[in-house]
Design an enzyme around this catalytic site. Structure first.
Site, PDB file in Angstrom:
ATOM      1  N   LYS A  36       0.811  -1.281   0.144  1.00 21.68           N
ATOM      2  CA  LYS A  36       0.002   0.090  -0.053  1.00 21.68           C
ATOM      3  C   LYS A  36       0.995   1.288   0.133  1.00 21.68           C
ATOM      4  CE  LYS A  36      -0.343  -0.467   5.260  1.00 21.68           C
ATOM      5  NZ  LYS A  36      -1.205  -1.365   6.061  1.00 21.68           N
ATOM      6  N   TYR A 260      13.892  30.556   7.935  1.00 19.74           N
ATOM      7  CA  TYR A 260      12.807  31.115   8.790  1.00 19.74           C
ATOM      8  C   TYR A 260      12.918  31.307  10.292  1.00 19.74           C
ATOM      9  CZ  TYR A 260      10.468  30.762   4.358  1.00 19.74           C
ATOM     10  OH  TYR A 260       9.889  30.764   2.797  1.00 19.74           O
TER      11      TYR A 260
HETATM   12  C1  LIG Z   1      -0.584  -2.127   6.614  1.00 20.43           C
HETATM   13  C2  LIG Z   1      -0.996  -3.522   6.977  1.00 20.43           C
HETATM   14  C3  LIG Z   1      -0.234  -4.517   7.177  1.00 20.43           C
HETATM   15  C4  LIG Z   1       1.465  -4.590   7.172  1.00 20.43           C
HETATM   16  O1  LIG Z   1       1.881  -4.128   8.468  1.00 20.43           O
HETATM   17  P1  LIG Z   1       3.428  -3.720   8.605  1.00 20.43           P
HETATM   18  O2  LIG Z   1       3.716  -3.367   9.979  1.00 20.43           O
HETATM   19  O3  LIG Z   1       4.125  -2.929   7.609  1.00 20.43           O
HETATM   20  O4  LIG Z   1       4.004  -5.124   8.576  1.00 20.43           O
HETATM   21  C5  LIG Z   1      -0.771  -5.788   7.524  1.00 20.43           C
HETATM   22  N1  LIG Z   1      -2.106  -5.920   7.433  1.00 20.43           N
HETATM   23  C6  LIG Z   1      -2.846  -4.734   7.508  1.00 20.43           C
HETATM   24  C7  LIG Z   1      -4.387  -4.875   7.573  1.00 20.43           C
HETATM   25  C8  LIG Z   1      -2.276  -3.626   7.282  1.00 20.43           C
HETATM   26  O5  LIG Z   1      -3.210  -2.681   7.322  1.00 20.43           O
END
Ligand SMILES: *Cc1c(COP(=O)(O)O)cnc(C)c1O
Length: 368
Positions: A36, A260
């Site tokens: 993702k 800044y």
């Molecule tokens: C993002 C996510 C993962 C992966 O998690 P990590 O901590 O990056 O291994 C697994 N399952 C779900 C449902 C997620 O949203």
């Protein structure tokens, strides 16, 4: 996109990390790579050809990400965590048509998926998401048996898996994971032949009893540890190096100030370099005055406030620093002061947020 910022992604590091994870799960457990948010900012375009050869499937958050993966020609298992929007029929139909495995997390999601399957004239593939204590998406565990029944009764919806997600797998306290696991086990139909999965990176590393027949690691694939308490547990290799170039170097006098708010004042005559990266590129503004970058192998402190598209670094102690020199903004060496994990600590956040933020404005290239 700024083509003078480069994220070099190491294919061999990713291969190594997947081998490490596979060594924990053994050969009978499938590995579904969570990709993702553009592979947590590491760049799907460069990583897809590497990952697609190594993993048993992909998981993404949004339907659009799932459809983009199919459009890359991937024919395998794709799990989508989030539903299509309730009134977005076009996307709902595409998910069925492209055989994306959708998540059922409510009655209304099931109804939309059944309606889309009807319109398309095909069977929709789904996994049921069960909330065993995370308190986010998912059917409450006590309603899961009824939901399984409802899915099995829906004429064009095929249940192929059941999953849950842990709230505290990255925590040193192990109690909540055990409770969630117990609730999950209690709703699983016996000998169902379904794909059962629960483990994110932390659970894959720390709770072998959560592996079932598939794991869903994300961050560990990219070489970061899911939390400080799991650091050094596994020899993961961070896969990303971020580089820029010095675009200006100038002399400054003792007492002069920069940035800044003029928050930084030089306590000696020296030199300052300008690096074309800022918070607009995902470099955290609260690293101002704290983080270092590396130039010619030496540390240069980020001095003054990080701006939107540039920041200043103190190169007084790097006498040969000159315009055009490479600036290593993020190091792939986990021990370096500018590793993702160390920057996350300095910024008061987690490695996930550092890599996701950096991913959106940068050119990704695959190396080794
Ligand atoms: C993002 C996510 C993962 C992966 O998690 P990590 O901590 O990056 O291994 C697994 N399952 C779900 C449902 C997620 O949203």
């Amino acid at each position: 996109m700024k083509n003078y910022l480069t994220a070099s992604i190491s294919a061999s590091a990713v291969r190594h990390n997947i081998e490490v994870l596979r060594s924990l799960t053994g050969p009978d457990v499938k590995l579904c790579a969570v990709v993702k948010d553009d592979c947590f900012g590491h760049g799907m375009d460069v990583l897809f050809p590497v990952l697609s050869k190594l993993v048993d499937g992909f998981a993404v958050a949004s339907p659009i990400e799932a459809l983009q993966l199919r459009n890359k020609g991937y024919k395998g298992f794709i799990l989508c965590f989030l539903s299509a929007y309730f009134d977005d029929f076009e996307v709902q139909d595409d998910l069925v048509w492209h055989r994306i495995t959708q998540t059922v997390m409510s009655r209304s999601a099931l109804a939309s998926i059944q309606a889309a399957a009807d319109r398309v004239g095909d069977t929709a593939l789904v996994h049921l998401k069960v909330d065993t204590g995370m308190g986010r998406l998912g059917v409450p565990a006590r309603q899961a048996p009824d939901m399984i029944k409802a899915i099995n009764e829906a004429p064009d919806v095929l249940l192929t898996g059941i999953y849950t997600h842990f709230a505290t797998a990255d925590d040193a306290n192990r109690e909540e994971v055990s409770l969630q696991l117990e609730r999950f086990r209690s709703i699983l139909p016996p000998d169902s032949g379904l794909v059962l999965h629960a483990a994110n990176s932390a659970a894959t590393i720390d709770f072998p009893q959560t592996h079932f027949n598939m794991v869903r690691p994300g961050i560990a694939i990219y070489g970061c540890h899911p939390s400080e308490h799991l650091e050094n547990r596994l020899p993961l290799h961070p896969c990303m190096t971020v580089k820029a170039k010095l675009i200006a170097v100038k002399h400054v006098q003792q007492g002069s100030r920069c940035g800044y708010g003029l928050t930084h004042s030089f306590d000696r005559d020296g030199r300052v370099g300008v690096v074309p990266i800022g918070y607009g590129d995902g470099y955290f503004r609260n690293l101002s005055g704290k983080a270092v970058v590396r130039i010619n192998g030496l540390n240069a402190t980020v001095c003054g406030r990080v701006s939107m598209d540039q920041m200043t670094v103190d190169v007084t102690d790097i006498p040969d620093a000159a315009v055009g020199n490479e600036v290593e903004v993020i190091s792939a060496d986990p021990a370096a002061p500018n590793s993702v994990e160390n920057l996350a600590r300095l910024a008061g956040t987690i490695p996930y947020e550092i890599t996701c933020h950096l991913g959106h404005n940068i050119r990704h290239e695959l190396v080794d």
